[in-house]
Design a protein around this motif. Structure first.
Motif, PDB file in Angstrom:
ATOM      1  N   VAL A  93      40.052  61.324  22.873  1.00 29.35           N
ATOM      2  CA  VAL A  93      39.246  61.016  24.054  1.00 29.35           C
ATOM      3  C   VAL A  93      37.784  61.349  23.792  1.00 29.35           C
ATOM      4  N   LEU A  94      37.536  62.512  23.205  1.00 34.10           N
ATOM      5  CA  LEU A  94      36.162  62.932  22.934  1.00 34.10           C
ATOM      6  C   LEU A  94      35.509  62.035  21.884  1.00 34.10           C
ATOM      7  N   PHE A  95      36.272  61.608  20.896  1.00 33.25           N
ATOM      8  CA  PHE A  95      35.734  60.766  19.838  1.00 33.25           C
ATOM      9  C   PHE A  95      35.274  59.416  20.388  1.00 33.25           C
ATOM     10  N   PHE A  96      36.161  58.722  21.107  1.00 34.06           N
ATOM     11  CA  PHE A  96      35.795  57.412  21.654  1.00 34.06           C
ATOM     12  C   PHE A  96      34.766  57.544  22.772  1.00 34.06           C
ATOM     13  N   ASP A  97      34.827  58.642  23.504  1.00 32.14           N
ATOM     14  CA  ASP A  97      33.845  58.878  24.559  1.00 32.14           C
ATOM     15  C   ASP A  97      32.446  59.031  23.960  1.00 32.14           C
ATOM     16  N   ALA A  98      32.348  59.691  22.804  1.00 28.31           N
ATOM     17  CA  ALA A  98      31.050  59.873  22.151  1.00 28.31           C
ATOM     18  C   ALA A  98      30.458  58.541  21.711  1.00 28.31           C
ATOM     19  N   ILE A  99      31.296  57.662  21.180  1.00 31.52           N
ATOM     20  CA  ILE A  99      30.816  56.344  20.757  1.00 31.52           C
ATOM     21  C   ILE A  99      30.339  55.542  21.963  1.00 31.52           C
ATOM     22  N   GLY A 100      31.147  55.524  23.017  1.00 34.21           N
ATOM     23  CA  GLY A 100      30.752  54.817  24.226  1.00 34.21           C
ATOM     24  C   GLY A 100      29.496  55.389  24.843  1.00 34.21           C
ATOM     25  N   LEU A 101      29.339  56.704  24.751  1.00 38.48           N
ATOM     26  CA  LEU A 101      28.160  57.371  25.295  1.00 38.48           C
ATOM     27  C   LEU A 101      26.883  56.812  24.672  1.00 38.48           C
ATOM     28  N   GLY A 102      26.868  56.710  23.347  1.00 36.04           N
ATOM     29  CA  GLY A 102      25.681  56.205  22.661  1.00 36.04           C
ATOM     30  C   GLY A 102      25.411  54.748  22.941  1.00 36.04           C
ATOM     31  N   LEU A 103      26.459  53.936  22.909  1.00 34.23           N
ATOM     32  CA  LEU A 103      26.290  52.500  23.150  1.00 34.23           C
ATOM     33  C   LEU A 103      25.773  52.220  24.556  1.00 34.23           C
ATOM     34  N   PHE A 104      26.314  52.915  25.536  1.00 30.80           N
ATOM     35  CA  PHE A 104      25.919  52.657  26.922  1.00 30.80           C
ATOM     36  C   PHE A 104      24.549  53.249  27.246  1.00 30.80           C
ATOM     37  N   ALA A 105      24.198  54.363  26.628  1.00 34.55           N
ATOM     38  CA  ALA A 105      22.873  54.932  26.873  1.00 34.55           C
ATOM     39  C   ALA A 105      21.782  53.959  26.458  1.00 34.55           C
ATOM     40  N   VAL A 106      21.971  53.331  25.312  1.00 32.77           N
ATOM     41  CA  VAL A 106      20.972  52.404  24.784  1.00 32.77           C
ATOM     42  C   VAL A 106      20.963  51.084  25.559  1.00 32.77           C
ATOM     43  N   SER A 107      22.147  50.493  25.750  1.00 28.89           N
ATOM     44  CA  SER A 107      22.195  49.201  26.447  1.00 28.89           C
ATOM     45  C   SER A 107      21.798  49.351  27.910  1.00 28.89           C
ATOM     46  N   GLY A 108      22.148  50.479  28.526  1.00 34.26           N
ATOM     47  CA  GLY A 108      21.770  50.699  29.917  1.00 34.26           C
ATOM     48  C   GLY A 108      20.272  50.823  30.096  1.00 34.26           C
ATOM     49  N   ALA A 109      19.634  51.565  29.202  1.00 32.79           N
ATOM     50  CA  ALA A 109      18.176  51.712  29.271  1.00 32.79           C
ATOM     51  C   ALA A 109      17.484  50.378  29.031  1.00 32.79           C
ATOM     52  N   GLY A 126      19.812  54.663  31.801  1.00 32.21           N
ATOM     53  CA  GLY A 126      20.567  54.697  30.553  1.00 32.21           C
ATOM     54  C   GLY A 126      21.549  55.862  30.550  1.00 32.21           C
ATOM     55  N   VAL A 127      21.088  57.014  31.000  1.00 33.99           N
ATOM     56  CA  VAL A 127      21.961  58.194  31.093  1.00 33.99           C
ATOM     57  C   VAL A 127      23.065  57.946  32.113  1.00 33.99           C
ATOM     58  N   THR A 128      22.705  57.368  33.257  1.00 38.51           N
ATOM     59  CA  THR A 128      23.701  57.075  34.290  1.00 38.51           C
ATOM     60  C   THR A 128      24.781  56.141  33.774  1.00 38.51           C
ATOM     61  N   THR A 129      24.372  55.109  33.047  1.00 41.09           N
ATOM     62  CA  THR A 129      25.336  54.171  32.463  1.00 41.09           C
ATOM     63  C   THR A 129      26.276  54.892  31.509  1.00 41.09           C
TER      64      THR A 129
END
Length: 214
Positions: A93-109, A126-129
């Motif tokens: 969960v933490l591994f895939f969550d970390a990947i999603g965290l980075g992708l969504f921070a950038v695309s959201g911003a 971006g943080v909210t996303t």
């Protein structure tokens, strides 16, 4: 690849990996099939829906674009079928969550910038996303959200979003910039988990002493 296509790709990949983290978490809580799919979709699209409502991109892409639903459902189905293999990953969960965290921070911003918002709003959204889906997951599964703990989580998303926005504002953005910003965010998050980095706390000096009320 055009800029729009690149950030759509980031969004869809983020949706896919966040859906995996949601499905794994739901399986670990022994939810039924419907529950697994619901949690996967909420984690994958929750943060993006909040972002889209805030910037006026309505109806939100997570609800109006079939690609997001398909990506989330395919990820959930793959997790269910291959769960014995997925669970072998250390803290999946933490591994895939970390990947999603980075992708969504950038695309959201980037999406906030594309809708004409300033740098501050873009970074915050971006943080909210990035953290929205994971927060909803933890609330639905009756866990303390990671964002409220000492872990380097929202701060990693903040750094990734800030790098992307800064490059855009300074005219330094290249085709590889989003991937670099994503890697910084993901790398910081994974390194914090590997080396047990935490944000400082500010407990009272009387904490834990008799009569302190702790």
């Amino acid at each position: 690849m055009s800029g729009h296509a690149l950030f759509l790709l980031l969004d869809l990949v983020g949706t896919f990996v966040f859906a995996i983290s949601g499905a794994v978490a739901a399986k670990q809580r022994n939810l039924d099939l419907f529950g697994v799919f619901v949690i996967a979709f909420v984690v994958a699209c929750g943060g993006g829906i909040v972002r889209d409502v805030c910037i006026g991109a309505v109806p939100p892409a997570g609800l109006s674009n079939w690609r997001y639903l398909v990506a989330a459902m395919v990820a959930a189905l793959m997790t269910i079928v291959a769960y014995p293999q997925v669970r072998r990953l250390r803290q999946p969960v933490l591994f895939f969550d970390a990947i999603g965290l980075g992708l969504f921070a950038v695309s959201g911003a980037q999406k906030a910038l594309a809708y004409g918002h300033n740098a501050e709003v873009a970074i915050l959204l971006g943080v909210t996303t990035a953290v929205g889906g994971g927060t909803l997951r933890d609330v639905l599964l009756a866990r303390v959200p990671v964002i409220l703990q000492r872990e380097i989580y929202a701060s990693a998303a903040l750094l990734g979003a800030a790098i992307q926005v800064a490059c855009e504002q300074l005219g330094l953005s290249q085709s590889w910039t989003p991937w670099a910003a994503t890697c910084v965010c993901v790398g910081l998050r994974l390194m914090s988990l590997r080396f047990h980095w935490h944000l400082p706390t500010f407990a009272s000096g009387n904490a834990g002493k008799p009569g302190s009320g702790q």
